[in-house]
Design a protein around this motif. Sequence first.
Motif, short mmCIF file in Angstrom:
data_model
loop_
_atom_site.label_atom_id
_atom_site.label_comp_id
_atom_site.label_asym_id
_atom_site.label_seq_id
_atom_site.Cartn_x
_atom_site.Cartn_y
_atom_site.Cartn_z
N ASP A 155 -3.63 -3.55 14.47
CA ASP A 155 -3.29 -2.80 13.28
C ASP A 155 -2.10 -3.54 12.64
O ASP A 155 -1.03 -3.63 13.23
CB ASP A 155 -2.89 -1.38 13.70
N LEU A 156 -2.35 -4.10 11.44
CA LEU A 156 -1.32 -4.97 10.84
C LEU A 156 -0.04 -4.23 10.45
O LEU A 156 0.99 -4.84 10.22
CB LEU A 156 -1.89 -5.68 9.61
N SER A 157 -0.14 -2.91 10.40
CA SER A 157 1.08 -2.17 10.05
C SER A 157 1.92 -1.88 11.30
O SER A 157 2.98 -1.26 11.22
CB SER A 157 0.70 -0.86 9.34
N ASN A 158 1.44 -2.35 12.44
CA ASN A 158 2.17 -2.08 13.67
C ASN A 158 2.05 -3.27 14.61
O ASN A 158 1.29 -3.27 15.57
CB ASN A 158 1.58 -0.80 14.31
N THR A 194 0.85 -1.20 0.00
CA THR A 194 0.00 0.00 0.00
C THR A 194 0.88 1.25 0.00
O THR A 194 2.11 1.16 0.16
CB THR A 194 -0.90 0.04 1.25
N LEU A 195 0.23 2.39 -0.15
CA LEU A 195 0.98 3.65 -0.15
C LEU A 195 1.70 3.85 1.17
O LEU A 195 2.74 4.48 1.25
CB LEU A 195 0.02 4.82 -0.40
N ASN A 196 1.12 3.27 2.24
CA ASN A 196 1.74 3.42 3.56
C ASN A 196 2.76 2.34 3.87
O ASN A 196 3.24 2.24 4.99
CB ASN A 196 0.67 3.40 4.65
N ALA A 256 -0.82 -9.57 5.51
CA ALA A 256 -2.18 -9.94 5.89
C ALA A 256 -2.28 -11.41 6.28
O ALA A 256 -3.16 -11.81 7.04
CB ALA A 256 -3.14 -9.64 4.74
N VAL A 257 -1.37 -12.24 5.72
CA VAL A 257 -1.33 -13.66 6.07
C VAL A 257 0.12 -13.98 6.41
O VAL A 257 1.01 -13.77 5.59
CB VAL A 257 -1.82 -14.53 4.89
N ASN A 258 0.34 -14.44 7.64
CA ASN A 258 1.71 -14.61 8.10
C ASN A 258 2.00 -16.06 8.47
O ASN A 258 1.49 -16.56 9.47
CB ASN A 258 1.95 -13.69 9.31
N ASN A 259 2.79 -16.73 7.62
CA ASN A 259 3.31 -18.04 7.99
C ASN A 259 2.21 -19.06 8.30
O ASN A 259 2.30 -19.77 9.29
CB ASN A 259 4.18 -17.87 9.23
N VAL A 260 1.21 -19.12 7.47
CA VAL A 260 0.07 -20.00 7.75
C VAL A 260 0.28 -21.36 7.08
O VAL A 260 0.62 -21.43 5.90
CB VAL A 260 -1.24 -19.33 7.26
N SER A 261 0.09 -22.42 7.84
CA SER A 261 0.20 -23.78 7.33
C SER A 261 -1.02 -24.59 7.73
O SER A 261 -1.46 -24.51 8.88
CB SER A 261 1.43 -24.50 7.90
N PHE A 262 -1.60 -25.32 6.79
CA PHE A 262 -2.68 -26.25 7.12
C PHE A 262 -2.86 -27.22 5.96
O PHE A 262 -2.30 -27.02 4.89
CB PHE A 262 -4.00 -25.51 7.43
N THR A 263 -3.62 -28.27 6.21
CA THR A 263 -3.90 -29.23 5.13
C THR A 263 -5.41 -29.38 4.99
O THR A 263 -6.15 -29.11 5.93
CB THR A 263 -3.32 -30.63 5.44
N ILE A 264 -5.82 -29.80 3.82
CA ILE A 264 -7.21 -30.22 3.63
C ILE A 264 -7.15 -31.60 2.98
O ILE A 264 -6.52 -31.76 1.93
CB ILE A 264 -8.00 -29.25 2.73
N GLU A 265 -7.78 -32.56 3.63
CA GLU A 265 -7.77 -33.92 3.08
C GLU A 265 -8.86 -34.06 2.03
O GLU A 265 -9.81 -33.27 2.00
CB GLU A 265 -8.04 -34.95 4.20
N MET A 316 -6.63 -20.04 -4.93
CA MET A 316 -7.06 -20.09 -6.33
C MET A 316 -6.09 -19.31 -7.21
O MET A 316 -6.29 -19.20 -8.41
CB MET A 316 -8.45 -19.46 -6.49
N ARG A 317 -5.10 -18.72 -6.59
CA ARG A 317 -4.20 -17.77 -7.26
C ARG A 317 -5.00 -16.68 -7.96
O ARG A 317 -4.69 -16.28 -9.08
CB ARG A 317 -3.25 -18.48 -8.22
N LEU A 318 -6.03 -16.23 -7.29
CA LEU A 318 -6.88 -15.17 -7.84
C LEU A 318 -6.50 -13.82 -7.26
O LEU A 318 -7.12 -12.82 -7.60
CB LEU A 318 -8.35 -15.45 -7.51
N HIS A 319 -5.52 -13.79 -6.37
CA HIS A 319 -5.14 -12.51 -5.78
C HIS A 319 -4.55 -11.60 -6.86
O HIS A 319 -3.92 -12.07 -7.80
CB HIS A 319 -4.12 -12.73 -4.66
N ARG A 320 -4.80 -10.34 -6.72
CA ARG A 320 -4.34 -9.34 -7.68
C ARG A 320 -3.63 -8.24 -6.92
O ARG A 320 -3.88 -8.04 -5.74
CB ARG A 320 -5.55 -8.72 -8.41
N PRO A 321 -2.74 -7.48 -7.58
CA PRO A 321 -2.12 -6.36 -6.87
C PRO A 321 -3.20 -5.47 -6.25
O PRO A 321 -4.25 -5.33 -6.86
CB PRO A 321 -1.40 -5.59 -8.00
N PRO A 322 -2.99 -4.94 -5.06
CA PRO A 322 -1.73 -4.86 -4.34
C PRO A 322 -1.35 -6.10 -3.53
O PRO A 322 -0.41 -6.05 -2.76
CB PRO A 322 -1.97 -3.67 -3.40
N ALA A 323 -2.09 -7.23 -3.71
CA ALA A 323 -1.72 -8.43 -2.96
C ALA A 323 -0.57 -9.16 -3.64
O ALA A 323 -0.50 -9.22 -4.87
CB ALA A 323 -2.92 -9.36 -2.84
#
Length: 335
Positions: free
Chosen positions: A276-279, A16-18, A23-32, A55-62
Amino acid sequence: MTALIEVKNLCVDYITLNGRVRAVNNVSFTIEEGEILGLAGESGCGKSTIAFALMRLHRPPALISGGEILFNGENILDFDEESLRKFRWKDTSMVFQSAMSCLNPVKTIEYQFYDIFKAHGAVASRQESIVKARELLNIVDIPEERLFDYPHQFSGGMRQRVVIAMALALKPKLLIMDEPTTALDVVIQREILQKVYQLKQQFNFAVLFITHDLSLMVEFCDRIGIMYSGQLVEVAESKAILTQPQHPYTFGLGNAFPTLTGELKAMTGIPGMPLDLSNIPSGCRFAERCFKASELCRQTEPALHYQPERGWAACHQVLPVTARTGQDIPTEDVY
Ligand SMILES: Nc1ncnc2c1ncn2[C@@H]1O[C@H](COP(=O)(O)OP(=O)(O)O)[C@@H](O)[C@H]1O
Ligand SMILES: [Mg+2]
């Protein structure tokens, strides 16, 4: 047994400009295969960001800044556009909160089914597409003569069932549902989820089910992951999440909803605001809002630990099994 989906140390940032926000930090899981996994947590904790990444549907700014997403052992983060095109709908498909926003308002339902089949070479003719689309409407209990109607001619609940039928058109192995029924009334919500459950029994696809309604989730899911501030803080069998939560945040979420047994109980929220994810402070991200927080919690970030029969939790102060029944901590007073 290998998992259908294995998410390993996934990190997703928004530029972002700031500055950069993780938004997602080091997340691990499985789905059987055939499993229904729920993801719960307050608004803004990163649930949709994970769904879009899967789904790899994320778009910038992600931006996916780390980790792996293995689908049947293959890292979809390495897929090129052509592999992705095949992967979406055919291997994994997604139902969003607002059905209206993914249906084309100026095309008939029939045309939109045809579009999906044609794009994946799944039919040889329009006639074949119509036959298949009729079958799909049948499985979600919509009269097949409605096939030539436009989206606005359906009620909200029916539209969501049309979208689910489309999502299942190519028999995917995983169906991602991101707050699929939030815009609908509770009776229709339950009906739709029961239908999805029935279809899952029939076709054996796995489901990633995202909602902030924990009671609906407990009813519907095999396991539930609880997210707080971009991280998974607990993963367990869904009943255990409600009846013997390990993490004080999970405990607080459970208090914020009426119990399944219908027992009357004050519904209380969790005090304070999400981070606040920026802090991000050091230590546990939930410490500031946690009634169990100690000095250790404020200094050292807890890792996920496994407890037999209870599941995974990232907490230095795991609650006793009896927490929910009120033997050890006064449930009404702390939250
Ligand atoms: N388009 C965006 N630009 C910048 N930051 C975003 C954007 N979308 C989401 N975020 C950040 O990502 C966090 C997680 O968002 P999201 O995955 O939508 O949460 P959830 O689905 O759990 O409500 C938000 O708190 C916000 O900080
Ligand atoms: Mg969301």
